[in-house]
Design a protein around this motif. Sequence first.
Motif, PDB file in Angstrom:
ATOM      1  N   PHE A 107      40.950  54.132  18.295  1.00  0.00           N
ATOM      2  CA  PHE A 107      41.226  52.848  17.645  1.00  0.00           C
ATOM      3  C   PHE A 107      42.080  51.940  18.529  1.00  0.00           C
ATOM      4  O   PHE A 107      41.927  50.725  18.505  1.00  0.00           O
ATOM      5  CB  PHE A 107      41.925  53.073  16.306  1.00  0.00           C
ATOM      6  CG  PHE A 107      41.013  53.544  15.219  1.00  0.00           C
ATOM      7  CD1 PHE A 107      39.961  52.747  14.790  1.00  0.00           C
ATOM      8  CD2 PHE A 107      41.185  54.776  14.618  1.00  0.00           C
ATOM      9  CE1 PHE A 107      39.108  53.174  13.784  1.00  0.00           C
ATOM     10  CE2 PHE A 107      40.334  55.209  13.610  1.00  0.00           C
ATOM     11  CZ  PHE A 107      39.300  54.402  13.197  1.00  0.00           C
ATOM     12  N   LEU A 108      43.001  52.545  19.290  1.00  0.00           N
ATOM     13  CA  LEU A 108      43.892  51.745  20.133  1.00  0.00           C
ATOM     14  C   LEU A 108      43.092  50.858  21.080  1.00  0.00           C
ATOM     15  O   LEU A 108      43.362  49.662  21.213  1.00  0.00           O
ATOM     16  CB  LEU A 108      44.828  52.659  20.924  1.00  0.00           C
ATOM     17  CG  LEU A 108      45.803  51.947  21.873  1.00  0.00           C
ATOM     18  CD1 LEU A 108      46.841  51.170  21.104  1.00  0.00           C
ATOM     19  CD2 LEU A 108      46.477  52.940  22.822  1.00  0.00           C
ATOM     20  N   ASN A 109      42.079  51.456  21.729  1.00  0.00           N
ATOM     21  CA  ASN A 109      41.303  50.677  22.693  1.00  0.00           C
ATOM     22  C   ASN A 109      40.452  49.608  22.018  1.00  0.00           C
ATOM     23  O   ASN A 109      40.260  48.524  22.563  1.00  0.00           O
ATOM     24  CB  ASN A 109      40.406  51.615  23.530  1.00  0.00           C
ATOM     25  CG  ASN A 109      41.195  52.316  24.614  1.00  0.00           C
ATOM     26  OD1 ASN A 109      42.403  52.100  24.742  1.00  0.00           O
ATOM     27  ND2 ASN A 109      40.544  53.140  25.399  1.00  0.00           N
ATOM     28  N   ILE A 110      39.914  49.914  20.815  1.00  0.00           N
ATOM     29  CA  ILE A 110      39.124  48.908  20.091  1.00  0.00           C
ATOM     30  C   ILE A 110      40.003  47.716  19.711  1.00  0.00           C
ATOM     31  O   ILE A 110      39.669  46.557  19.950  1.00  0.00           O
ATOM     32  CB  ILE A 110      38.490  49.521  18.831  1.00  0.00           C
ATOM     33  CG1 ILE A 110      37.400  50.528  19.202  1.00  0.00           C
ATOM     34  CG2 ILE A 110      37.884  48.417  17.945  1.00  0.00           C
ATOM     35  CD1 ILE A 110      36.775  51.233  18.022  1.00  0.00           C
ATOM     36  N   GLY A 129      27.765  56.592  23.368  1.00  0.00           N
ATOM     37  CA  GLY A 129      27.981  56.518  21.925  1.00  0.00           C
ATOM     38  C   GLY A 129      28.594  55.176  21.577  1.00  0.00           C
ATOM     39  O   GLY A 129      29.305  54.578  22.383  1.00  0.00           O
ATOM     40  N   VAL A 130      28.328  54.710  20.375  1.00  0.00           N
ATOM     41  CA  VAL A 130      28.919  53.462  19.898  1.00  0.00           C
ATOM     42  C   VAL A 130      29.429  53.694  18.477  1.00  0.00           C
ATOM     43  O   VAL A 130      28.765  54.370  17.682  1.00  0.00           O
ATOM     44  CB  VAL A 130      27.892  52.301  19.944  1.00  0.00           C
ATOM     45  CG1 VAL A 130      26.715  52.560  19.021  1.00  0.00           C
ATOM     46  CG2 VAL A 130      28.534  50.969  19.594  1.00  0.00           C
ATOM     47  N   PRO A 131      30.637  53.215  18.138  1.00  0.00           N
ATOM     48  CA  PRO A 131      31.156  53.436  16.770  1.00  0.00           C
ATOM     49  C   PRO A 131      30.184  52.917  15.716  1.00  0.00           C
ATOM     50  O   PRO A 131      29.724  51.780  15.776  1.00  0.00           O
ATOM     51  CB  PRO A 131      32.465  52.634  16.771  1.00  0.00           C
ATOM     52  CG  PRO A 131      32.893  52.592  18.206  1.00  0.00           C
ATOM     53  CD  PRO A 131      31.618  52.520  18.996  1.00  0.00           C
ATOM     54  N   LEU A 132      29.894  53.768  14.742  1.00  0.00           N
ATOM     55  CA  LEU A 132      28.932  53.418  13.694  1.00  0.00           C
ATOM     56  C   LEU A 132      29.382  52.191  12.886  1.00  0.00           C
ATOM     57  O   LEU A 132      28.552  51.442  12.376  1.00  0.00           O
ATOM     58  CB  LEU A 132      28.745  54.612  12.748  1.00  0.00           C
ATOM     59  CG  LEU A 132      27.746  54.441  11.592  1.00  0.00           C
ATOM     60  CD1 LEU A 132      26.342  54.197  12.116  1.00  0.00           C
ATOM     61  CD2 LEU A 132      27.762  55.664  10.685  1.00  0.00           C
ATOM     62  N   ALA A 133      30.689  51.960  12.808  1.00  0.00           N
ATOM     63  CA  ALA A 133      31.208  50.843  12.015  1.00  0.00           C
ATOM     64  C   ALA A 133      30.690  49.490  12.493  1.00  0.00           C
ATOM     65  O   ALA A 133      30.641  48.530  11.728  1.00  0.00           O
ATOM     66  CB  ALA A 133      32.729  50.846  12.050  1.00  0.00           C
ATOM     67  N   LEU A 140      31.324  53.359  23.913  1.00  0.00           N
ATOM     68  CA  LEU A 140      31.325  51.933  24.255  1.00  0.00           C
ATOM     69  C   LEU A 140      32.390  51.158  23.499  1.00  0.00           C
ATOM     70  O   LEU A 140      32.657  51.406  22.322  1.00  0.00           O
ATOM     71  CB  LEU A 140      29.960  51.301  23.932  1.00  0.00           C
ATOM     72  CG  LEU A 140      28.751  51.768  24.731  1.00  0.00           C
ATOM     73  CD1 LEU A 140      27.536  50.943  24.331  1.00  0.00           C
ATOM     74  CD2 LEU A 140      28.996  51.653  26.219  1.00  0.00           C
ATOM     75  N   ASP A 141      32.972  50.197  24.199  1.00  0.00           N
ATOM     76  CA  ASP A 141      33.822  49.182  23.579  1.00  0.00           C
ATOM     77  C   ASP A 141      32.932  47.955  23.348  1.00  0.00           C
ATOM     78  O   ASP A 141      32.650  47.197  24.270  1.00  0.00           O
ATOM     79  CB  ASP A 141      34.984  48.840  24.521  1.00  0.00           C
ATOM     80  CG  ASP A 141      35.789  47.638  24.048  1.00  0.00           C
ATOM     81  OD1 ASP A 141      35.595  47.218  22.891  1.00  0.00           O
ATOM     82  OD2 ASP A 141      36.590  47.114  24.841  1.00  0.00           O
ATOM     83  N   GLN A 201      37.263  51.599  32.502  1.00  0.00           N
ATOM     84  CA  GLN A 201      36.358  50.503  32.870  1.00  0.00           C
ATOM     85  C   GLN A 201      36.178  49.586  31.669  1.00  0.00           C
ATOM     86  O   GLN A 201      36.122  50.045  30.526  1.00  0.00           O
ATOM     87  CB  GLN A 201      34.999  51.080  33.293  1.00  0.00           C
ATOM     88  CG  GLN A 201      33.992  50.030  33.714  1.00  0.00           C
ATOM     89  CD  GLN A 201      32.671  50.666  34.137  1.00  0.00           C
ATOM     90  OE1 GLN A 201      32.557  51.889  34.248  1.00  0.00           O
ATOM     91  NE2 GLN A 201      31.679  49.828  34.383  1.00  0.00           N
ATOM     92  N   LYS A 202      36.109  48.272  31.919  1.00  0.00           N
ATOM     93  CA  LYS A 202      35.892  47.328  30.824  1.00  0.00           C
ATOM     94  C   LYS A 202      34.550  47.624  30.168  1.00  0.00           C
ATOM     95  O   LYS A 202      33.560  47.864  30.826  1.00  0.00           O
ATOM     96  CB  LYS A 202      35.896  45.887  31.357  1.00  0.00           C
ATOM     97  CG  LYS A 202      35.958  44.840  30.246  1.00  0.00           C
ATOM     98  CD  LYS A 202      36.181  43.458  30.814  1.00  0.00           C
ATOM     99  CE  LYS A 202      36.230  42.410  29.718  1.00  0.00           C
ATOM    100  NZ  LYS A 202      37.348  42.566  28.797  1.00  0.00           N
ATOM    101  N   GLY A 203      34.531  47.617  28.831  1.00  0.00           N
ATOM    102  CA  GLY A 203      33.313  47.937  28.095  1.00  0.00           C
ATOM    103  C   GLY A 203      33.235  49.394  27.673  1.00  0.00           C
ATOM    104  O   GLY A 203      32.325  49.779  26.951  1.00  0.00           O
TER     105      GLY A 203
END
Length: 860
Positions: free
Chosen positions: A750-753, A604-608, A709-710, A692-694
Amino acid sequence: MTSEIDRILGDFIVESQENLERLDHEFVALEHDPQNSELLGSIFRTIHTIKGSAGFLNLTNLEQISHYAEDVLAKLRDHSLTLTTEMITTLLHAIDSIKAILVNLEKTSEEGDLDVLDIVMELKSIAENVKTPPILSAQAVEQAPEHENNVLAQELKLSETLEASGSSVEDTRIHVDVHLLDQLMNMTGELVLSRNQIVQFANIIEQRNFRIVVQRMNVVVSELQEVVMKTRMQPVKKVLGIFPRLVRDMSKLQGKEVMLVMEGQNTELDRTLIESIKDPLTHLVRNALDHGIESPEVRKQLGKSVTAVLTIKAYHEGGQVVIEIADDGAGIALEKVKARAIRERLLSPQQAEEISERDLMNLIFRPGFSTAETVTSISGRGVGMDVVKKNLDKIGGIIDVQTVKAHGTTIKIRIPITLAIIPVLIIKSGDHPFAIPQVNLEELLMIQTDDPEEKGVELVHGAEVYRLRGELLPLLRLNTILCLPSHKPETSENIHIVVVSSGDTRYGLIIDEVGDTEEIVVKPLSTHIRQLQCYDGATIMGDGKVALILNIGGLLKITDLTMETLKKIQQSGRDEGEAKHTLASKAQQQTIVLFRIGPHEYYGVPLAFVVRLEKFSAALIEYSGGREVMQYRQTILPLLRLEDYLNIPRSPDAEMLSLIVFAIEKQIGLVVSEILDTVEISAQIDTETFQQKGILGSAIVQGHSVLILDVHGLIEMAYPTWYKKFFASRLTEDERKNTHILLVEDSSFFLNIEKSYLEAAGYQIITAQHGKEALEKLEQTPVDIVVTDIDMPVCNGYEFTKTLRSHEQWKTLPVMALTALSGEKDREKGREAGIDEYQIKLNRDEVLKALELLILRKRG
């Protein structure tokens, strides 16, 4: 020969008008910077060109004015004269006279009977009032003629050089009749319609080569469409160019000192919209100068700079052009607005106490409404703001006003880039297709009527509503409004809702079917249909059917859902929302795009972060520098694959792939096997299992284990210099490396983003999940700045900041608040608590810019 002279005259008029538009701006700039020799040289060359052309065309009056204006400019260039405000005023009057003559030439091919004697004599007297030349020695007198010849030779050489440069510019520009461009646009529109039909036909034919050709044709037609659209585009400086002179003249008239700052003048807009925004912008600028900005005496008493700053900024955002007019004046006196509304019986005293700040601000757009105490030649009649809104409504524009007492007002206007070809969502009601412009589209909902936990449609104040994330969303049924028979029973099927907005009004439209998003060609309606408020135009679909384009604001006007009912529904929603605020903040939801890589990997990826979802043929993938790319909307789009960075086995590509396009400074595309859905998940995701990064974390979605995903981390893995390339920092790399930020955020999502993009920018990050933990961290580790969430379960952002400000060692520590969406009330509450800056959480660019300003401000 006569026709040749007419052609030359026509070219001269067009060229001179373009140059004179620039001169107004340059003269005002020269007044602020009299020593700018480059600017003075540019003005001199423009007047010199007009003088030469006027002499060739035997335009006596025009030649005289430009000749004596050139004399003054020449004396300014060789420092025989010192520039004064009176000189600038006289030169501007000369420009006005030249403009008036050009207007007559354009209409009648004659100069007209304009009396130019006064302006010529005024210019002549200025030019002849030169300083006494220095006394020369005998040797200097002997050498003077030779020196003069050398100067003349240099000027002649410079003149010749300026004329090789002129031809090279002319070779790249031609004048084309706008009717020809309109015809080209119409033909391109027909080609787009044909393209849509072929693409739809290709979807039902199982022939690989044909589909590849169609896909390529689709790309080429899209590129052609964008190129043709650009021919209609003009920079907004065509409108903004009038404001330096307007601001100068009005501020002098009112005895005010105003500095005008303009940004983004090269932002482009469809020429059909340029003229539509001229009057609204002019009125807003005049309002700012008359109402907003205080006199120098008042500003001095308030401790402000005597020189006020008026900023006009234009930029592209979300497929629209945004124009901001901001002043640092007195702000809008909301108490005066309230008092006037009560006096005119627009509000009762009780309603005035309960009304929101936003609704109160909207009263200034009512016809005849004004808070001015006296009527002047500029304002005070209550005519203007209502016309501004009416003109913007006609072109699908939205206006928003933000004001802070004694600090100023910012008015933000959003307008579509073009009205010719627009992105829409195709929907169906009954058997009829309709198009909803994407600019009005917020989100899509489906109410599952067979779900016992789903509350469904309810009645509040006699109107249908749906509870959407704690708010009451008013509903309209499109079939009922348009008197269309529905082929779906209301109770036995799932209900599709399109959430739409027009200006400040937001509601849900119940429809029968949701189709695809498309770019359509807007066709004007006939005179009879144009009178209906619910339609904006029509388009021809790929199957040859006609789809009407819905006017979202107009639909609401023809229903029984009154503004009074809407306000009651909103108030009911607010009352319930306040009661459930604590629970809602704990159960915060976020929307993700769910997709698949290979047969069994779900992500999944944030829609924003997502700007577009596409399907494309795998045959379109190319390679550049060893990396996968594709031609996309006239640019080279870099492509990412998770298989290259997350240790996922790579399967052979299917014939058709899906693409998720992000816009992080520049567009970049993620290639996936299949896009499945957009889904709401809890913001409290699992961040421990997959570190994991990303990757932000994991969640269970629709029965699958899904990794979130990040995006920032993933791009940094693929392109380590991506952010350095696109983010122009005012801090050095070492300065950012030595800056410690305390990040306070209760949501792991949100913290990780936030941590990811702050670390990617080079900062050192310390994290805390609530205000109480943050205070403990501050006791242990010194930091340079605090970035905090507002809604937290233990010691929220306001309480945390107030506590900081109560301790001497943290009293001046910069604090930035990051919120999902902040209203003016939140900002006011934040200012009272001691918060220095507000930003939207996922708006990385603005967060980093504001962060740097806070750091620089702290360092003095």
